[in-house]
Design an enzyme around this catalytic site. Structure first.
Site, PDB file in Angstrom:
ATOM      1  N   GLY A  14       0.779  -1.235   0.000  1.00  0.00           N
ATOM      2  CA  GLY A  14       0.000   0.000   0.000  1.00  0.00           C
ATOM      3  C   GLY A  14       0.810   1.284   0.000  1.00  0.00           C
ATOM      4  N   HIS A 113       1.718   0.730 -13.012  1.00  0.00           N
ATOM      5  CA  HIS A 113       2.507  -0.479 -13.287  1.00  0.00           C
ATOM      6  C   HIS A 113       3.991  -0.095 -13.324  1.00  0.00           C
ATOM      7  CE1 HIS A 113       3.388  -4.476 -14.711  1.00  0.00           C
ATOM      8  NE2 HIS A 113       4.172  -3.933 -15.625  1.00  0.00           N
TER       9      HIS A 113
HETATM   10  C1  GAR Z   1       3.695  -1.171  -7.350  1.00  0.00           C
HETATM   11  O1  GAR Z   1       5.051  -1.157  -7.719  1.00  0.00           O
HETATM   12  C2  GAR Z   1       2.798  -1.247  -8.565  1.00  0.00           C
HETATM   13  O2  GAR Z   1       3.329  -0.581  -9.660  1.00  0.00           O
HETATM   14  C3  GAR Z   1       2.731  -2.729  -8.796  1.00  0.00           C
HETATM   15  O3  GAR Z   1       2.608  -3.279  -7.522  1.00  0.00           O
HETATM   16  C4  GAR Z   1       3.317  -2.456  -6.600  1.00  0.00           C
HETATM   17  C5  GAR Z   1       2.419  -2.170  -5.424  1.00  0.00           C
HETATM   18  O4  GAR Z   1       3.111  -1.510  -4.421  1.00  0.00           O
HETATM   19  N1  GAR Z   1       1.635  -3.065  -9.640  1.00  0.00           N
HETATM   20  C6  GAR Z   1       1.709  -3.982 -10.605  1.00  0.00           C
HETATM   21  O5  GAR Z   1       2.683  -4.675 -10.819  1.00  0.00           O
HETATM   22  C7  GAR Z   1       0.441  -4.108 -11.437  1.00  0.00           C
HETATM   23  N2  GAR Z   1       0.651  -5.032 -12.494  1.00  0.00           N
HETATM   24  P1  GAR Z   1       2.362  -0.809  -3.219  1.00  0.00           P
HETATM   25  O6  GAR Z   1       1.392  -1.849  -2.627  1.00  0.00           O
HETATM   26  O7  GAR Z   1       3.456  -0.453  -2.271  1.00  0.00           O
HETATM   27  O8  GAR Z   1       1.634   0.374  -3.770  1.00  0.00           O
END
Ligand code: GAR
Length: 192
Positions: A14, A113
Site C-alpha cells: 500500500g 505499473h
Molecule cells: C507497485 O510497484 C505497482 O506498480 C505494482 O505493484 C506495486 C504495489 O506496491 N503493480 C503492478 O505490478 C500491477 N501489475 P504498493 O502496494 O506499495 O503500492
C-alpha cells in the site's frame, strides 16, 4: 471545487495508497478517498486506510487466483457505486478486472505499473527489465481494460537502471517515481 471521490483497490503493502492519501492530506490533491478495498485479509493497505481514517473493507475474492469470482466483482462494483466513487485507483491490486467492473465504470478505472508499458506487463516488471538488460525503465499510469497491464497510457516516468542494481534497489527507485507520478496523474482527473 468538489473533491474527486476515489475508491482505492490494493492487495499488498500500500505504499502508493499512502502516497495518494498523504497528497490529499497535504492539500496537493483535491480528492477524497471514499473507500479502500483489498482482496487480501491482512494486507497492510487496509492498515494504512485505518491510519488515515478512510472506510475500508476486505472483499473475499472467491475461488480463482488471478481474478475475482463474477458475483464478487458485481458486489465490488456495488460497493464502489454505493460509496459514490468517481475514479477507481488500482494500487498494487493483483487481480484482473472483468466486465462487471469495466462495464460499471467505463474509463473510470486506472492502474499503476512498474515499467514503461507496453514493455514488461505482468508480475515483477522491474525484475523483467533487469533481466532484459534495460538501461532505462520506469512506471506507467494507464486506463484499465480487460487485458493485463494494458490500456490507454495516461502518464509515464522514466527511471534509470544502475549497473549494480538488484531487483530490490531497482524496485525501490521505481516506487519513489510511482509515489510522485500517481498523485500527479490523479490530479489531472480532478481538473476534469
Ligand atoms: C507497485 O510497484 C505497482 O506498480 C505494482 O505493484 C506495486 C504495489 O506496491 N503493480 C503492478 O505490478 C500491477 N501489475 P504498493 O502496494 O506499495 O503500492
Amino acid at each position: 471545487m468538489k473533491p474527486l471521490a476515489l475508491g482505492i483497490l490494493g492487495s499488498g503493502k500500500g505504499s502508493n495508497c499512502r502516497a495518494i492519501l498523504e497528497s490529499i492530506r497535504s492539500g496537493a490533491l483535491p480528492a477524497e478517498a471514499r473507500v479502500v478495498i483489498s482482496d487480501v485479509l491482512d494486507a497492510p493497505i487496509l492498515e494504512i486506510a485505518r491510519e488515515f481514517s478512510v472506510p475500508n473493507a476486505y472483499l473475499p475474492p472467491g475461488q480463482f487466483r488471478t481474478r475475482l469470482e463474477p458475483a464478487v466483482e458485481v458486489e465490488l462494483a456495488q460497493m464502489l457505486h454505493d460509496a459514490g466513487v468517481e475514479l477507481i485507483v488500482l494500487a498494487g491490486f493483483m487481480r484482473v478486472l472483468k466486465q462487471p467492473m469495466l462495464q460499471a465504470f467505463p474509463r473510470q478505472i486506472i492502474n499503476i505499473h512498474p515499467s514503461l508499458l507496453p514493455k514488461f506487463p505482468g508480475l515483477e516488471a522491474w525484475r523483467q527489465a533487469l533481466a532484459a538488460g534495460e538501461k532505462i525503465t520506469g512506471c506507467t499510469v494507464h486506463f484499465v481494460d480487460d487485458k493485463i497491464d494494458h490500456g490507454e497510457i495516461i502518464a509515464q516516468r522514466e527511471v534509470p537502471v544502475l549497473p549494480d542494481d538488484t531487483a530490490e534497489t531497482l524496485h525501490a527507485r521505481i516506487q519513489v517515481a510511482e509515489h510522485e507520478l500517481y498523485p500527479a496523474a490523479i490530479a489531472q482527473f480532478c481538473r476534469g
